[in-house]
Design an enzyme around this catalytic site. Structure first.
Site, PDB file in Angstrom:
ATOM      1  CD  GLU A  49      -2.909   1.131   2.356  1.00  0.00           C
ATOM      2  OE1 GLU A  49      -3.002   0.087   3.039  1.00  0.00           O
ATOM      3  OE2 GLU A  49      -3.701   2.092   2.459  1.00  0.00           O
ATOM      4  CG  ASN A  86      -9.363  -1.228   1.400  1.00  0.00           C
ATOM      5  OD1 ASN A  86      -8.967  -2.381   1.519  1.00  0.00           O
ATOM      6  ND2 ASN A  86      -9.248  -0.338   2.368  1.00  0.00           N
ATOM      7  CD  GLU A  87     -10.298  -2.471   5.852  1.00  0.00           C
ATOM      8  OE1 GLU A  87     -10.222  -1.370   6.428  1.00  0.00           O
ATOM      9  OE2 GLU A  87      -9.649  -3.464   6.223  1.00  0.00           O
ATOM     10  CD  GLN A 134       0.065  -2.331   4.005  1.00  0.00           C
ATOM     11  OE1 GLN A 134       0.916  -1.706   3.415  1.00  0.00           O
ATOM     12  NE2 GLN A 134      -1.117  -1.786   4.312  1.00  0.00           N
ATOM     13  CE1 TYR A 179      -3.637  -6.141   8.891  1.00  0.00           C
ATOM     14  CE2 TYR A 179      -5.819  -5.177   8.768  1.00  0.00           C
ATOM     15  CZ  TYR A 179      -4.591  -5.447   8.188  1.00  0.00           C
ATOM     16  OH  TYR A 179      -4.326  -5.017   6.906  1.00  0.00           O
ATOM     17  CG  ASN A 215      -7.855   2.373   5.227  1.00  0.00           C
ATOM     18  OD1 ASN A 215      -8.686   1.526   4.921  1.00  0.00           O
ATOM     19  ND2 ASN A 215      -7.416   2.516   6.470  1.00  0.00           N
ATOM     20  CD  GLU A 267      -6.205  -4.621   4.190  1.00  0.00           C
ATOM     21  OE1 GLU A 267      -6.029  -4.288   5.380  1.00  0.00           O
ATOM     22  OE2 GLU A 267      -6.640  -3.856   3.306  1.00  0.00           O
TER      23      GLU A 267
HETATM   24  O1  AHR Z   1      -3.140  -2.619   6.262  1.00  0.00           O
HETATM   25  C1  AHR Z   1      -3.418  -1.412   6.922  1.00  0.00           C
HETATM   26  C2  AHR Z   1      -4.839  -0.934   6.717  1.00  0.00           C
HETATM   27  O2  AHR Z   1      -5.693  -1.832   7.365  1.00  0.00           O
HETATM   28  C3  AHR Z   1      -5.354  -0.910   5.306  1.00  0.00           C
HETATM   29  O3  AHR Z   1      -5.059   0.275   4.641  1.00  0.00           O
HETATM   30  C4  AHR Z   1      -6.834  -1.015   5.496  1.00  0.00           C
HETATM   31  O4  AHR Z   1      -7.483  -1.612   4.400  1.00  0.00           O
HETATM   32  C5  AHR Z   1      -6.982  -1.795   6.782  1.00  0.00           C
HETATM   33  O5  AHR Z   1      -7.857  -1.183   7.662  1.00  0.00           O
END
Ligand code: AHR
Length: 500
Positions: free
Chosen positions: A27, A172-173, A351, A244, A72, A292
């Protein structure tokens, strides 16, 4: 000493290993691109400014696909800013990360970098501030051979051959209130359907990913997937999942069991997608792109106030330093992803470099492997053939976040062509555990490799000063007799066995 049994046989087949499960993510965020993969003037940089030391580590990591340019970031991105003569590219405010984007790297550079790294590019389009037309434009620029305004522009910019990008993320999201252009499920589902339908008019073989939930804890989780898929089912191939994990308040036991949330997440999305499939009377099943996933100490990021003052270029953001325990969790999340290979057809470790990455760099300085590098690289290297979901007989322990968790977890792969097999194991226990692995049915005769990641200090890390403090170690306890492997797994450890 605690014990566990793992019984592996060929009747436990899940699906072929999906190479795209070993994907990652770049990213425009912090130092992932600038001083991560790209640093003109670095002693190892090539003529295009790509760091050779990082490329070598990416190849060693065994990354298959790489998602780009966000995250994002993509929800405010104008792809046109990143093509053409670099000196003429505009500098823009990046609202997602409160940074200044110089656009020195864009689509053509990313595609070139992917070729050097041996990775498949996966592109996200901006559905936050943009829509159908811009998605069609970037598709024409990237993939059309020539003879149109945008494809000729690409050729004039030096990329004569089309980039032929097969996988595309539709935003994305979009479920997240933090997202630029955040939408309701109904609004997003309608836009995703229109965009996907138009993109498939250009090329029906594209593989398109609709945004699913940003986490299983989102208030709209489940309902979001239902509404989006009801609107877009005919035009999309995947629904995304993002997750995450981190250790909260010193609760290592819950943290080590994070993969139970991932299991729940995948199973709920599969159930929802199949509900929509049957409701709409469709034959085709929707796959999951877990695009992700990682350990990320999001609480540290939130507590740090999230952004640096001003609008800096490539600030140090999200540069988590990973421990052995973090790597054990990454290894166990990979076990879960593999176990669901029948539906999880693509995944991206988020990432790749510096930003919650398995690879770290210093500007003008070295690049090194974080602890999380090892389970990823080893699983990507050894997993081959068919994924098997073995029977695991193990004790459990109580966790505050995930209920009862198995102390030992495992997945296996078997390659009928080469006769080789691999078993990946995690020991969540604070005690060493002796595991008996019955591999009679696989007909494998020898242990080719037995590698374990562990440390007397589960919080040990690799740093610039001590880049090799944590490494995989040969596990000398592994022994094979008459179709049974016996191995001792140290406390809080991840292990890979290659059998042949
Ligand atoms: O990977 C970091 C961020 O986490 C990304 O930009 C977003 O898609 C997610 O919230």
């Amino acid at each position: 000493m605690a014990t566990a049994n793992v019984i592996v046989d060929r009747s436990q087949g899940v699906a072929p290993v999906q190479r795209r499960v070993f994907g990652s993510f770049i990213e425009h965020l912090g130092r992932c691109v600038y001083t991560g993969i790209h640093e003109p003037g670095h002693p190892t940089a090539d003529g295009h400014g790509f760091r050779g030391d990082v490329l070598a580590l990416v190849r060693e990591l065994g990354v298959s696909t790489v998602r780009y340019p966000g995250g994002n970031f993509v929800s405010g991105y104008r792809w046109e800013d990143g093509v053409g003569p670099v000196a003429e590219r505009p500098r823009r405010l990046d609202l997602a990360w409160h940074s200044l984007e110089t656009n020195e790297v864009g689509l053509d550079e990313f595609a070139r970098w992917c070729r050097l790294a041996g990775c498949e590019p996966m592109l996200a389009v901006n559905l936050g501030t943009r829509g159908v037309q811009e998605a069609l434009d970037v598709l024409e620029y990237a993939n059309h051979p020539g003879g149109t305004a945008l494809s000729d522009q690409r050729v004039a910019n030096g990329s004569v051959a089309p980039h032929d990008i097969r996988m595309w993320c539709l935003g994305n999201e979009m479920d997240g209130p933090w997202q630029v252009g955040h939408m309701t499920a109904g609004e997003y589902g309608a836009l995703a359907a229109r965009t996907a339908a138009a993109m498939k008019m250009v090329d029906p073989a594209l593989e398109l990913v609709a945004c699913g939930s940003s986490g299983s804890g989102m208030p709209t989780f489940g309902e979001w997937e239902r509404v989006v898929l009801e609107a877009a089912y005919d035009h999309v191939d995947y629904i995304s999942c993002h997750a995450y994990y981190q250790e909260h308040d010193g609760d290592l036991g819950s943290f080590l069991a994070s993969s139970l949330d991932m299991e729940y997440f995948i199973e709920t999305v599969v159930a929802t997608a199949d509900h929509v499939r049957h409701k709409l009377r469709k034959d085709r099943a929707i796959a999951i792109s877990f695009d992700e996933w990682n350990v990320w100490y999001q609480s540290r990021f939130t507590e740090s106030g999230k952004v640096t003052a001003g609008w800096p270029v490539a600030p140090r953001l999200l540069e988590d330093v990973y421990s052995v325990a973090d790597a054990v969790v990454v290894g166990s999340l990979l076990i879960t992803l593999l176990r669901h290979s029948d539906r999880v057809r693509s995944a991206s470790l988020a990432q790749l470099v510096n930003v919650i990455g398995p690879i770290m760099t210093e500007p003008g300085g070295p690049a090194w492997r974080q602890t999380t590098f090892f389970p990823f690289a080893t699983t990507a290297r050894l997993a081959a053939g068919q994924v098997l979901n073995p029977r695991v007989e193990t004790g459990t322990y109580a966790t505050a976040r995930h209920g009862e968790a198995p102390l030992v977890d495992a997945v296996a792969t078997h390659d009928a062509d080469t006769g080789s097999a691999a078993v990946f194991l995690v020991n969540r226990s604070r005690e060493a555990t002796t595991v008996r692995i019955d591999v009679h049915d696989l007909g494998v005769g020898a242990i080719r490799e037995a590698l374990t990641l562990a440390d007397p200090d589960p919080y040990a890390t690799n740093t610039r000063e001590q880049p090799d403090r944590v490494q995989l170690q040969p596990n000398a306890t592994a022994a094979h007799t008459d179709g049974v492997v016996r191995i001792e797994l140290p406390p809080v450890s991840w292990t890979a066995l290659a059998l042949g």
